[in-house]
Design a protein around this motif. Structure first.
Motif, PDB file in Angstrom:
ATOM      1  N   CYS A 244      25.799   2.683  96.131  1.00 53.62           N
ATOM      2  CA  CYS A 244      24.259   2.840  96.581  1.00 53.62           C
ATOM      3  C   CYS A 244      23.503   2.864  97.637  1.00 53.62           C
ATOM      4  O   CYS A 244      22.219   3.271  98.114  1.00 53.62           O
ATOM      5  CB  CYS A 244      23.342   1.482  96.334  1.00 53.62           C
ATOM      6  N   ALA A 245      24.771   3.573  98.619  1.00 51.82           N
ATOM      7  CA  ALA A 245      24.030   3.926  99.626  1.00 51.82           C
ATOM      8  C   ALA A 245      23.705   5.554  99.928  1.00 51.82           C
ATOM      9  O   ALA A 245      23.655   6.162 101.166  1.00 51.82           O
ATOM     10  CB  ALA A 245      25.417   3.725 101.361  1.00 51.82           C
TER      11      ALA A 245
ATOM     12  N   ILE B 119      19.827  -4.607 100.302  1.00 49.40           N
ATOM     13  CA  ILE B 119      18.549  -5.242  99.574  1.00 49.40           C
ATOM     14  C   ILE B 119      17.950  -5.870 100.262  1.00 49.40           C
ATOM     15  O   ILE B 119      18.379  -7.458 100.484  1.00 49.40           O
ATOM     16  CB  ILE B 119      19.543  -5.908  98.229  1.00 49.40           C
ATOM     17  N   PHE B 120      16.542  -6.152  99.025  1.00 51.29           N
ATOM     18  CA  PHE B 120      15.410  -6.883 100.229  1.00 51.29           C
ATOM     19  C   PHE B 120      16.270  -8.135 100.257  1.00 51.29           C
ATOM     20  O   PHE B 120      15.874  -9.689 101.053  1.00 51.29           O
ATOM     21  CB  PHE B 120      14.441  -6.711  99.086  1.00 51.29           C
ATOM     22  N   PHE B 121      16.644  -8.740  98.809  1.00 53.21           N
ATOM     23  CA  PHE B 121      16.858 -10.269  98.637  1.00 53.21           C
ATOM     24  C   PHE B 121      17.697 -11.092  99.585  1.00 53.21           C
ATOM     25  O   PHE B 121      18.280 -11.777  99.682  1.00 53.21           O
ATOM     26  CB  PHE B 121      17.126 -10.494  97.132  1.00 53.21           C
ATOM     27  N   SER B 122      18.890 -10.225  99.307  1.00 52.39           N
ATOM     28  CA  SER B 122      20.340 -10.232 100.627  1.00 52.39           C
ATOM     29  C   SER B 122      19.182 -10.680 102.100  1.00 52.39           C
ATOM     30  O   SER B 122      20.120 -11.553 102.654  1.00 52.39           O
ATOM     31  CB  SER B 122      21.419  -9.728 100.621  1.00 52.39           C
ATOM     32  N   TRP B 123      18.519 -10.249 102.434  1.00 53.23           N
ATOM     33  CA  TRP B 123      17.540 -10.380 104.031  1.00 53.23           C
ATOM     34  C   TRP B 123      17.061 -11.154 104.463  1.00 53.23           C
ATOM     35  O   TRP B 123      16.604 -11.961 105.309  1.00 53.23           O
ATOM     36  CB  TRP B 123      17.709  -8.615 104.192  1.00 53.23           C
ATOM     37  N   LEU B 124      15.961 -11.694 102.848  1.00 51.71           N
ATOM     38  CA  LEU B 124      15.201 -12.178 102.942  1.00 51.71           C
ATOM     39  C   LEU B 124      14.694 -13.865 103.758  1.00 51.71           C
ATOM     40  O   LEU B 124      14.787 -14.112 104.732  1.00 51.71           O
ATOM     41  CB  LEU B 124      14.244 -11.997 101.307  1.00 51.71           C
TER      42      LEU B 124
ATOM     43  N   HIS C 254      15.437   2.563  95.906  1.00 52.47           N
ATOM     44  CA  HIS C 254      15.263   3.218  94.428  1.00 52.47           C
ATOM     45  C   HIS C 254      15.849   1.941  93.582  1.00 52.47           C
ATOM     46  O   HIS C 254      16.238   0.697  94.283  1.00 52.47           O
ATOM     47  CB  HIS C 254      16.371   4.075  94.233  1.00 52.47           C
ATOM     48  N   SER C 255      16.126   1.789  92.614  1.00 56.75           N
ATOM     49  CA  SER C 255      16.234   0.305  91.781  1.00 56.75           C
ATOM     50  C   SER C 255      17.416   0.763  91.325  1.00 56.75           C
ATOM     51  O   SER C 255      17.593   1.507  91.401  1.00 56.75           O
ATOM     52  CB  SER C 255      15.204   0.330  89.985  1.00 56.75           C
ATOM     53  N   GLY C 256      17.852  -0.877  91.539  1.00 56.02           N
ATOM     54  CA  GLY C 256      19.125  -0.313  90.303  1.00 56.02           C
ATOM     55  C   GLY C 256      20.705  -0.797  91.490  1.00 56.02           C
ATOM     56  O   GLY C 256      19.976  -0.119  92.080  1.00 56.02           O
ATOM     57  N   CYS C 257      21.777  -1.197  90.805  1.00 60.20           N
ATOM     58  CA  CYS C 257      23.237  -1.040  91.937  1.00 60.20           C
ATOM     59  C   CYS C 257      23.381  -2.723  91.559  1.00 60.20           C
ATOM     60  O   CYS C 257      24.728  -2.164  92.499  1.00 60.20           O
ATOM     61  CB  CYS C 257      22.531  -0.259  93.206  1.00 60.20           C
ATOM     62  N   LEU C 258      23.244  -4.023  91.385  1.00 59.25           N
ATOM     63  CA  LEU C 258      23.899  -5.009  91.102  1.00 59.25           C
ATOM     64  C   LEU C 258      23.958  -5.354  89.370  1.00 59.25           C
ATOM     65  O   LEU C 258      22.822  -5.101  88.911  1.00 59.25           O
ATOM     66  CB  LEU C 258      22.635  -6.208  91.804  1.00 59.25           C
ATOM     67  N   ARG C 259      25.214  -5.583  89.547  1.00 61.97           N
ATOM     68  CA  ARG C 259      25.237  -6.160  87.998  1.00 61.97           C
ATOM     69  C   ARG C 259      25.961  -7.688  87.914  1.00 61.97           C
ATOM     70  O   ARG C 259      26.601  -8.265  88.710  1.00 61.97           O
ATOM     71  CB  ARG C 259      26.681  -5.197  87.729  1.00 61.97           C
ATOM     72  N   VAL C 260      26.895  -8.168  87.113  1.00 55.61           N
ATOM     73  CA  VAL C 260      26.320  -9.467  86.444  1.00 55.61           C
ATOM     74  C   VAL C 260      27.532  -9.125  85.323  1.00 55.61           C
ATOM     75  O   VAL C 260      27.490  -8.464  83.848  1.00 55.61           O
ATOM     76  CB  VAL C 260      25.703 -10.597  86.044  1.00 55.61           C
ATOM     77  N   VAL C 261      29.356  -9.164  85.273  1.00 55.97           N
ATOM     78  CA  VAL C 261      30.211  -8.617  84.443  1.00 55.97           C
ATOM     79  C   VAL C 261      30.761  -9.788  83.959  1.00 55.97           C
ATOM     80  O   VAL C 261      31.486 -10.480  85.071  1.00 55.97           O
ATOM     81  CB  VAL C 261      30.706  -6.996  85.604  1.00 55.97           C
ATOM     82  N   VAL C 262      31.405  -9.785  83.097  1.00 57.60           N
ATOM     83  CA  VAL C 262      32.045 -10.866  82.060  1.00 57.60           C
ATOM     84  C   VAL C 262      33.291 -10.026  81.428  1.00 57.60           C
ATOM     85  O   VAL C 262      32.342  -8.329  80.822  1.00 57.60           O
ATOM     86  CB  VAL C 262      31.011 -11.797  81.041  1.00 57.60           C
ATOM     87  N   ALA C 263      34.127 -11.076  80.533  1.00 59.37           N
ATOM     88  CA  ALA C 263      35.285 -10.180  79.609  1.00 59.37           C
ATOM     89  C   ALA C 263      34.615  -9.909  78.857  1.00 59.37           C
ATOM     90  O   ALA C 263      33.504 -10.979  78.044  1.00 59.37           O
ATOM     91  CB  ALA C 263      36.623 -11.031  79.782  1.00 59.37           C
TER      92      ALA C 263
ATOM     93  N   CYS D  21      18.128  -1.145  96.922  1.00 60.85           N
ATOM     94  CA  CYS D  21      18.825  -1.007  98.293  1.00 60.85           C
ATOM     95  C   CYS D  21      16.457  -0.883  99.343  1.00 60.85           C
ATOM     96  O   CYS D  21      15.997  -0.011  98.982  1.00 60.85           O
ATOM     97  CB  CYS D  21      19.276   0.565  98.601  1.00 60.85           C
ATOM     98  N   SER D  22      17.238  -0.838 100.533  1.00 64.26           N
ATOM     99  CA  SER D  22      15.845  -1.038 101.517  1.00 64.26           C
ATOM    100  C   SER D  22      16.744  -0.396 102.957  1.00 64.26           C
ATOM    101  O   SER D  22      17.513  -0.911 103.427  1.00 64.26           O
ATOM    102  CB  SER D  22      14.580  -2.076 101.766  1.00 64.26           C
ATOM    103  N   VAL D  23      15.382  -0.136 104.272  1.00 58.44           N
ATOM    104  CA  VAL D  23      16.047  -0.262 105.242  1.00 58.44           C
ATOM    105  C   VAL D  23      16.085  -0.898 105.943  1.00 58.44           C
ATOM    106  O   VAL D  23      14.663  -1.363 106.242  1.00 58.44           O
ATOM    107  CB  VAL D  23      14.349   0.867 106.168  1.00 58.44           C
ATOM    108  N   ALA D  24      17.450  -1.809 106.671  1.00 54.88           N
ATOM    109  CA  ALA D  24      17.388  -2.670 106.945  1.00 54.88           C
ATOM    110  C   ALA D  24      17.149  -2.499 108.969  1.00 54.88           C
ATOM    111  O   ALA D  24      18.257  -1.729 108.862  1.00 54.88           O
ATOM    112  CB  ALA D  24      18.111  -4.165 106.538  1.00 54.88           C
TER     113      ALA D  24
END
Length: 384
Positions: A99-100, A145-150, A166-175, A273-276
């Motif tokens: 996503c970069a 990502i905004f929420f990790s810098w907050l 942009h939107s999207g790039c984080l996932r929760v995944v299970v078997a 993602c954002s500019v930090a």
């Protein structure tokens, strides 16, 4: 480019000390020595033992950098607004995420150069705390990502966010054979994340809290396990953990291989993602920070303009070892993102994001969203 020195807190000097001679080095004059020696091209080649060498050997360079607010702040080539000359390298962090792409696009298309900026890309070690390094001035900035810098900014990290891509790039995944179908099913489960400061941990903690699940690592309702990002998929399919949360591509690789399924993502958010940027860079070198952000936005615009550009940037990401994935995987992931670079829309999205994040308990419930949003957002006068 030489490796920047890590800034640390300077040791306290005695209030009474001998007046330094012309060749003496102290924590007070260290920054001036670095600046003066940098402007003297004969320093490295013509001096066997320079004041710079004594300074670095004695550890005072580190102290000087901390006093100056970052390695770039010691330079002498500055204009009236404190902007460093165009030859000064501005290191931006890359960490292996697909996503970069806007950063890679801006860099390889020459948008930073067009803006008169000498941007360099610096790959960090997985173990390095990128946020602390940006806050200390070791790096000028990073995609984040905004929420990790907050939470870090809320707790005093010297950084600001100046726009989104942009939107999207984080996932929760299970078997595939898992009975877990939503975040609400994760209570009492073992979840793998790259770190407890990762974007995925921060963002999906909101969803857990909304499902009445306490995400607190110490006394919450789930067990967090930190796993090297490259091993997330393997640990999931081996049955060591019940679910993984991560950014692209690590979390999606087991899905693409047919061994896992995605149960949640952040595609519905306006921005991922954002500019930090380092906070001092934003306030003291605002014109450069604005030019850098706008050039970075152009990378996102280029990706949005034509689907063939996604193919091109996927090849660049793979050929330059920016990501550990095949080109077809990178291209497939990039096509899932919603490209929309903006500073004003990003600022508008911060306040509701803060309100949601308050539910995690990681920031106090009585925090005013507007006040914190004003602290998090670096307003550079960008009107788009």
């Amino acid at each position: 480019m030489s490796t920047p020195t890590d800034p640390t807190n300077p040791s306290q000097q005695p209030s009474t000390q001998p007046t330094p001679g012309n060749d003496d080095v102290t924590s007070e004059n260290a920054a001036d020595i670095l600046a003066a020696d940098d402007s003297d091209e004969s320093t490295a080649a013509g001096k066997g033992t320079s004041r710079r060498n004594l300074l670095i050997g004695g550890g005072l360079a580190v102290a000087a950098l901390a006093v100056g607010g970052g390695w770039w702040a010691t330079r002498s080539n500055k204009g009236s607004d404190g902007v460093t000359g165009t030859t000064e390298a501005l290191p931006l962090v890359i960490g292996g995420d697909i996503c970069a792409a806007p950063l890679y696009a801006a860099y390889h298309n020459g948008y930073f150069e067009d803006a008169g900026l000498n941007v360099t890309l610096t790959r960090t070690q997985r173990t390095e705390d990128t946020k602390d390094a940006v806050g200390a001035g070791k790096y000028i900035g990073a995609p984040g990502i905004f929420f990790s810098w907050l939470e870090p900014i809320y707790n005093g990290l010297n950084a600001r966010l100046t726009g989104g891509f942009h939107s999207g790039c984080l996932r929760v995944v299970v078997a595939n054979d898992s009975t877990i179908a939503s975040l609400a099913d994760l209570k009492g489960k073992k979840i793998g994340v790259p770190s407890l400061s990762s974007s995925a941990f921060s963002y999906f903690s909101i969803g857990l809290s909304e499902a009445a699940i306490n995400p607190d690592p110490e006394k919450g309702d789930v067990t967090w396990t930190t796993i090297d990002e490259d091993s997330l998929g393997t640990r999931l399919t081996n049955g060591d953990i019940d679910a993984i949360m991560g950014s692209d591509p690590a979390s999606l690789l087991p899905v693409f291989s047919g061994k896992a399924k995605e149960i949640a993502n952040n595609d519905g958010e306006a921005f991922c993602c954002s500019v930090a940027l380092n906070g001092d860079f934003v306030t003291k070198m605002a014109s450069q920070a604005k030019a850098l952000t706008e050039a970075w936005f152009k990378g996102s615009d280029w990706l949005a303009a034509d689907e063939s550009h996604l193919t091109q940037i996927a090849k660049i990401e793979v050929d330059n070892d920016y990501v550990a994935a095949d080109q077809d995987v990178v291209e497939k992931v990039l096509k899932t993102y919603g490209w929309h670079a903006s500073a004003t829309d990003f600022r508008a999205a911060i306040e509701p994001g803060i309100e949601k994040f308050k539910g995690t308990g990681f920031i106090k419930a009585d925090v005013t969203a507007k006040d914190l949003a004003d602290k998090v957002y670096g307003d550079l006068g960008i009107t788009r």
